[in-house]
Design a protein around this motif. Structure first.
Motif, short mmCIF file in Angstrom:
data_model
loop_
_atom_site.label_atom_id
_atom_site.label_comp_id
_atom_site.label_asym_id
_atom_site.label_seq_id
_atom_site.Cartn_x
_atom_site.Cartn_y
_atom_site.Cartn_z
N GLU A 148 2.18 -7.98 -22.05
CA GLU A 148 3.59 -8.27 -21.78
C GLU A 148 4.10 -9.37 -22.70
N ILE A 149 5.42 -9.42 -22.82
CA ILE A 149 6.12 -10.49 -23.53
C ILE A 149 7.13 -11.09 -22.55
N LEU A 150 7.08 -12.39 -22.37
CA LEU A 150 8.05 -13.07 -21.52
C LEU A 150 9.07 -13.73 -22.44
N VAL A 151 10.33 -13.24 -22.38
CA VAL A 151 11.40 -13.75 -23.25
C VAL A 151 12.27 -14.72 -22.45
N ARG A 152 12.54 -15.89 -23.02
CA ARG A 152 13.38 -16.89 -22.37
C ARG A 152 14.53 -17.28 -23.30
N TRP A 153 15.70 -17.45 -22.70
CA TRP A 153 16.86 -18.03 -23.39
C TRP A 153 17.22 -19.31 -22.64
N GLN A 154 17.13 -20.44 -23.29
CA GLN A 154 17.42 -21.71 -22.65
C GLN A 154 18.29 -22.57 -23.57
N LYS A 155 19.31 -23.23 -22.95
CA LYS A 155 20.23 -24.05 -23.74
C LYS A 155 20.80 -25.17 -22.86
N ILE A 156 20.83 -26.39 -23.40
CA ILE A 156 21.58 -27.50 -22.79
C ILE A 156 22.77 -27.76 -23.70
N THR A 157 23.98 -27.58 -23.18
CA THR A 157 25.18 -27.74 -24.01
C THR A 157 25.46 -29.20 -24.30
N GLU A 158 26.44 -29.45 -25.17
CA GLU A 158 26.80 -30.83 -25.53
C GLU A 158 27.31 -31.63 -24.33
N CYS A 159 27.73 -30.92 -23.28
CA CYS A 159 28.20 -31.61 -22.07
C CYS A 159 27.15 -31.62 -20.97
N GLY A 160 25.93 -31.17 -21.27
CA GLY A 160 24.85 -31.23 -20.30
C GLY A 160 24.73 -30.02 -19.39
N HIS A 161 25.47 -28.95 -19.67
CA HIS A 161 25.34 -27.74 -18.85
C HIS A 161 24.04 -27.02 -19.21
N SER A 162 23.36 -26.53 -18.20
CA SER A 162 22.09 -25.82 -18.42
C SER A 162 22.33 -24.32 -18.30
N LEU A 163 21.90 -23.58 -19.32
CA LEU A 163 22.02 -22.12 -19.34
C LEU A 163 20.62 -21.54 -19.52
N SER A 164 20.31 -20.49 -18.77
CA SER A 164 18.99 -19.88 -18.92
C SER A 164 19.03 -18.41 -18.49
N ALA A 165 18.17 -17.65 -19.10
CA ALA A 165 17.99 -16.24 -18.74
C ALA A 165 16.57 -15.86 -19.10
N MET A 166 16.09 -14.74 -18.52
CA MET A 166 14.69 -14.34 -18.73
C MET A 166 14.60 -12.82 -18.76
N GLN A 167 13.68 -12.33 -19.54
CA GLN A 167 13.41 -10.89 -19.60
C GLN A 167 11.90 -10.67 -19.71
N ASN A 168 11.42 -9.65 -19.00
CA ASN A 168 10.01 -9.28 -19.08
C ASN A 168 9.91 -7.96 -19.83
N ILE A 169 9.17 -8.00 -20.92
CA ILE A 169 8.96 -6.78 -21.71
C ILE A 169 7.50 -6.36 -21.55
N GLN A 170 7.30 -5.20 -20.96
CA GLN A 170 5.95 -4.64 -20.87
C GLN A 170 5.65 -3.88 -22.16
N VAL A 171 4.49 -4.19 -22.75
CA VAL A 171 4.08 -3.55 -24.00
C VAL A 171 2.98 -2.53 -23.68
N SER A 172 3.25 -1.28 -24.00
CA SER A 172 2.25 -0.23 -23.73
C SER A 172 1.13 -0.29 -24.76
N GLN A 173 0.05 0.45 -24.48
CA GLN A 173 -1.08 0.46 -25.40
C GLN A 173 -0.67 1.04 -26.75
N ALA A 174 -1.30 0.51 -27.78
CA ALA A 174 -1.04 1.02 -29.12
C ALA A 174 -1.62 2.43 -29.26
N PRO A 175 -1.18 3.19 -30.25
CA PRO A 175 -1.76 4.52 -30.49
C PRO A 175 -3.27 4.43 -30.70
N VAL A 176 -3.94 5.49 -30.29
CA VAL A 176 -5.40 5.54 -30.40
C VAL A 176 -5.80 5.54 -31.89
N ALA A 177 -6.87 4.81 -32.19
CA ALA A 177 -7.37 4.79 -33.56
C ALA A 177 -8.16 6.06 -33.86
#
Length: 277
Positions: free
Chosen positions: A211-240
Motif C-alpha cells: 500500500e501507499i499512504l498519501v497525505r496532504w498537509q498544510k499550515i497556512t500563513e494565518c495558522g489554518h491547518s488543512l489535511s487530507a489522506m488517501q490509501n492506495i492499494q498496490v496489487s502484485q506486479a506481473p509474474v516474472a
C-alpha cells in the motif's frame, strides 16, 4: 470684543463733543467715525476708529479708539462614530462617513464636513483600518480625530480539489495517482487565502503488492491547518518469466559436456519496486 459681541456692536456710532459751556459760549455737536481695518486675518480684526471734528471756532478735535475682535469659538467634530470590528470580506464595501463639525455659536457660526483619510493595515490574517478626520476651520485652526477599526481574520480556506478516493492500482502505475490539491477561502484581494498542497507518501509495497499512504498537509500563513489522506492499494506486479531460454535439446561431444548447467535469468519487465528480476 468677543465675536458675538461684535455682531451687535455699533461700529459707526456717533460721538458727542462739548466744551461744557453754557448759553452763547456753549459748543456742542456730534462727529461720526472713520473706520480703519488695520488687520483682518484668521478670524480676528484690529480696527482703529477715528472721530475728527472742527468746532465752530475752527479748532480740530480728534478721538481715537482701538478695537480688537477675537475669533469665534473653536469648532469641534460632532458625533464621532462608535467603531465595531468588521469581517475581512466586508472591507471592500466599508465606507466611513464624513464627520460634521461646528462651534454651535449662532452669531459666529463655523460649520462644515470632513472626509476621512483611510489607511489600510491588514492582511487575510486580520489587522486594522485607521480612519483620520483632519481639517481646518475657516480660522485655520486644526480639527483632528482618529479611530481604528479592527479587521477580523478572513474565513479559513478549504481544500477545493476533490480529494482522490481510496483505490487499488497496478504495481508500476502508482506514480500517476500522486496529485497536488488546491485550497482557497473563495475571497478576493487582501482577504484571499489560496495555494496548492503537494502530496507526501509512505511507500509500503514491493513487487508482491502492498500500500501507499498519501497525505496532504498544510499550515497556512494565518495558522489554518488543512489535511487530507488517501490509501492506495498496490496489487502484485506481473509474474516474472525466464528470458533467453536455451534450446530444448543440445548435443555435445562426450569430452565437451559442461561441468555445470547454464544459469537462467528471469524478469517481469518492470524496474523499481515493482520489478521482479
Amino acid at each position: 470684543l468677543e465675536c458675538h459681541e461684535f455682531d451687535t456692536f455699533n461700529l459707526y456710532e456717533e460721538l458727542q463733543y462739548s466744551n461744557t459751556g453754557a448759553g452763547l459760549c456753549q459748543i456742542l455737536d456730534y462727529a461720526y467715525p472713520v473706520i480703519n481695518i488695520l488687520d483682518e486675518s484668521n478670524c480676528t480684526k484690529d480696527i482703529l476708529r477715528v472721530w475728527n471734528a472742527t468746532d465752530i471756532c475752527g479748532r480740530e478735535i480728534t478721538q481715537l479708539q482701538s478695537i480688537k475682535v477675537f475669533p469665534p469659538p473653536v469648532a469641534q467634530h460632532e458625533n464621532p462614530p462608535s467603531i465595531s470590528p468588521i469581517k475581512c470580506a466586508d472591507v471592500s464595501s466599508y465606507n466611513p462617513s464624513e464627520l460634521d463639525y461646528s462651534n454651535n455659536d449662532f452669531l459666529c457660526l463655523i460649520e462644515g464636513q470632513t472626509t476621512p483619510i483611510v489607511l489600510e493595515n491588514f492582511t487575510s490574517c486580520g489587522g486594522k483600518i485607521d480612519l483620520i478626520w483632519e481639517d481646518q476651520d475657516i480660522c485655520t485652526r486644526p480639527l483632528f480625530i482618529t479611530r481604528s477599526v479592527n479587521v477580523l481574520p478572513a474565513t479559513a480556506p478549504t481544500i477545493t480539489t476533490t480529494v482522490p478516493p481510496d483505490i487499488t492500482v497496478a504495481c508500476g502505475t502508482e506514480a500517476n495517482f500522486l496529485v497536488p490539491l488546491n485550497y482557497s477561502n473563495q475571497l478576493s484581494g487582501k482577504c484571499l487565502i489560496t495555494g496548492t498542497i503537494a502530496p507526501t507518501s509512505s511507500l509500503n509495497y514491493s513487487g508482491c503488492g502492498g500500500e501507499i499512504l498519501v497525505r496532504w498537509q498544510k499550515i497556512t500563513e494565518c495558522g489554518h491547518s488543512l489535511s487530507a489522506m488517501q490509501n492506495i492499494q498496490v496489487s502484485q506486479a506481473p509474474v516474472a518469466t525466464f528470458i533467453d531460454l536455451p534450446p530444448d535439446t543440445v548435443r555435445y561431444n562426450c569430452n565437451e559436456v559442461p561441468a555445470e548447467a547454464q544459469e537462467l535469468f528471469y524478469s517481469n519487465g518492470i524496474s523499481g519496486r515493482c520489478g521482479i528480476n
